[in-house]
Design an enzyme around this catalytic site. Sequence first.
Site, short mmCIF file in Angstrom:
data_model
loop_
_atom_site.label_atom_id
_atom_site.label_comp_id
_atom_site.label_asym_id
_atom_site.label_seq_id
_atom_site.Cartn_x
_atom_site.Cartn_y
_atom_site.Cartn_z
N ASP A 277 0.86 -1.16 0.00
CA ASP A 277 0.00 0.00 0.00
C ASP A 277 0.91 1.23 0.00
OD1 ASP A 277 -3.22 0.47 1.60
OD2 ASP A 277 -2.15 1.69 0.15
C1 GLC Z 1 -4.45 4.20 -0.23
C2 GLC Z 1 -5.29 2.98 0.03
C3 GLC Z 1 -5.30 2.01 -1.11
C4 GLC Z 1 -5.15 2.78 -2.41
C5 GLC Z 1 -3.77 3.37 -2.42
C6 GLC Z 1 -3.55 4.23 -3.67
O1 GLC Z 1 -3.82 4.62 0.94
O2 GLC Z 1 -5.06 2.27 1.24
O3 GLC Z 1 -6.54 1.28 -1.07
O4 GLC Z 1 -5.33 1.91 -3.52
O5 GLC Z 1 -3.50 4.13 -1.25
O6 GLC Z 1 -4.38 5.34 -3.61
#
Ligand code: GLC
Length: 717
Positions: A277
């Site tokens: 993430d």
């Molecule tokens: C965010 C989320 C994830 C998302 C990523 C990109 O913090 O946790 O679900 O796809 O970052 O935006």
Amino acid sequence: MAHPDRRMRTLMLAAMLGGSMGHAALAQITDPDRRAAATEAQMTDDERFAMIYSIMGAATIIGMTPDPRLPAGIPMSAAYVGGVPRLGVPAQLQTDASMGVTNPGYRPDDKGATAFPSAILLGSSFNPAIARRVGEAIAREARARGFNILLAGGANLTSEVRNGRNYEYYAEDPWLTGVMAAEAVNGVQSQGVISTLKHYAANNFEHNRHWQDVIADRTGLREAELLGFQIAIERSQPGAIMCGYNKLNGDYLCGHDWLLNQVLKKDWGYRGWVMSDWGATPSWEFALKGLDQESGLQNDVSLWGAEAFTDKLRAAYRDGDFPKARLSDMVRRMLRSMYAVGVDKWGPAPRVDMAAHNAIALEGAREGIVLLKNDAAVLPLATDRPLKIAVIGGFAQKGVGSGTGSGAVLPVGGFAGELNIGGAHGRLGVARSLFLTPPAPVDELKKLLPAAEIEYDGAYTPAESALLAQRSDVAIVFAVRVEGEAFDLTDLSLPWGQDAVIDAVVAANPNTIVVLQTGNPVSMPWRDKVKGIVQAWFPGQAGATAIAEVLTGTVNPSGRTPITWPADLADTPRPTMPILATKWGAPVTLRFDEGAEVGYRWYAMTGRTPMYPFGHGLSYTTFDYSGLQLRGGDNVTVQLTVRNSGARAGADVPQHYLTRAPDGQRMRLLAFEKVTLEPGESKAVTLTGDPRLLGRYDERAGRWRLAAGDYEVMVGK
Ligand code: GLC
């Protein structure tokens, strides 16, 4: 023309000898794994290293400035990864996500995308086919913008009822979650776009997520949280998996050897790649624990002070602490997913039919709205006589509520309203807003009730709302709650004094209906007083239309809640949540002691009665079950006849549950099927579950065990 086999051998020989094989020759290799190996073998280390991290686009909403490594002219979004043009390896352009192509300030010229219903509403539909159609449509809108990776497919269980991100997940049950998430991924990947299953795993609560340690036993995870991911992966082969932010039993999810190397890659044989993430890679050593790509590495700098998979990993590589074989494996996993899904074979972008996509959004909203209560058949509203209807609150004069965070979708034409709540909940507090997605429920109601006298009151005060209710035939109170990424609910109450408005309205007019737009269950002190309760979740851009159709009976509601509604948080595995009091940035520990007994399973085990059980939902018609037959053996199959015994067409969801196994009581959803029936029509339904749902997982032996003996099952609504 050389015989294909001989040509293949020549190609492979050249590849193995590291000979220079242009990408045209490489493209001749049809097997994704072989082609990945042949291509990777020809890459330089610089090219390999350039693929194992992604750079986040500049998003004004969180004040990011463009990273100098981003090439000019690319569509800005969640992540960019360089490709290897000389070998035909496309760049990776990654975008969010499950409710549509998002744009939190990345692309000022992008006038919006289709805002589909939230995942928990699709979970309520119990209809995997609609999840597939939504996935296909989002992928077409992503592809039309040049994005070849969608960060979609939330497969965490809604196992903690306060979780702010439950709107992005399908259900508290692994079978329903796995089946729905798989169809969403299949829909996306059918369009040549890679889909990502997330947030692997046990990321079921937002508060202090970067410093949150979840304590949960492995067997319980295998039979619930992990089983949902496992079923989804088996049924859809998502090109990528995204590991979540928090820790599990002391180790970060993105550096979790057991979760990534043992369970995902070894036990389940997953051949795609694991991306982190955004800001979930505090250490380069995660590359040795199964992480294949550091995502949005600017976030690691702001959270942990440094990028992980660039200089630090290079240094480890030089020092021999990061083996070449592992670097090759990371790259091959990405390549094989690209080839398996076909992101390297894109022709011209598909034409996007936004009217057709709106129709899909409407179909989803219609199927997922849940009629929780309908006393005295207060619904559907009479359309044959001019009713005086009070529509009160919930900003129903502007639009419907939407989930916030990375999943929030800017609809075409923009939001009908945006009220920033802010708050100290981490960086995404700036995104903690009430986003109102048009059209307005009031307007949609007026279209369907031309003879009615419909008046809107803004629920500014309970007393004011009661005045309108008093002089109306029926009062419909809309109630909305902002939920989303990076923050959780402290309790299940409605905000902004909406409970007091409902109390005042129902005191003034007993014919009161409440329409909820929330991402989670709600506590309802007024529940016994009102006659009707509808849960519309966050229903997307066609939500207001679908709500009006359900209220007027144009559509017969068929949603079934995919999450248990507690009568009281004291009945849940976590009666209190003391960690919510900790300041952002402080380490917290969160215990999931329920093991596999998540959601309805917990209520079955503890014998407590929920306010509304998993699988509950009413209809404007009635359904009879008859002719139940059982077949045992190495699985359990039930057959029954479902008949629509009412006067209008409708859909029912017979559900097959295990209630007791030879080795003890336990409740498991084994199978379900949504059946649509005309009045008087009958249909034979056969429900067979996945045998793993009958058994227990033996962590030591590393396999499922199915005890011989008698199993008790039931079929219910
Ligand atoms: C965010 C989320 C994830 C998302 C990523 C990109 O913090 O946790 O679900 O796809 O970052 O935006």
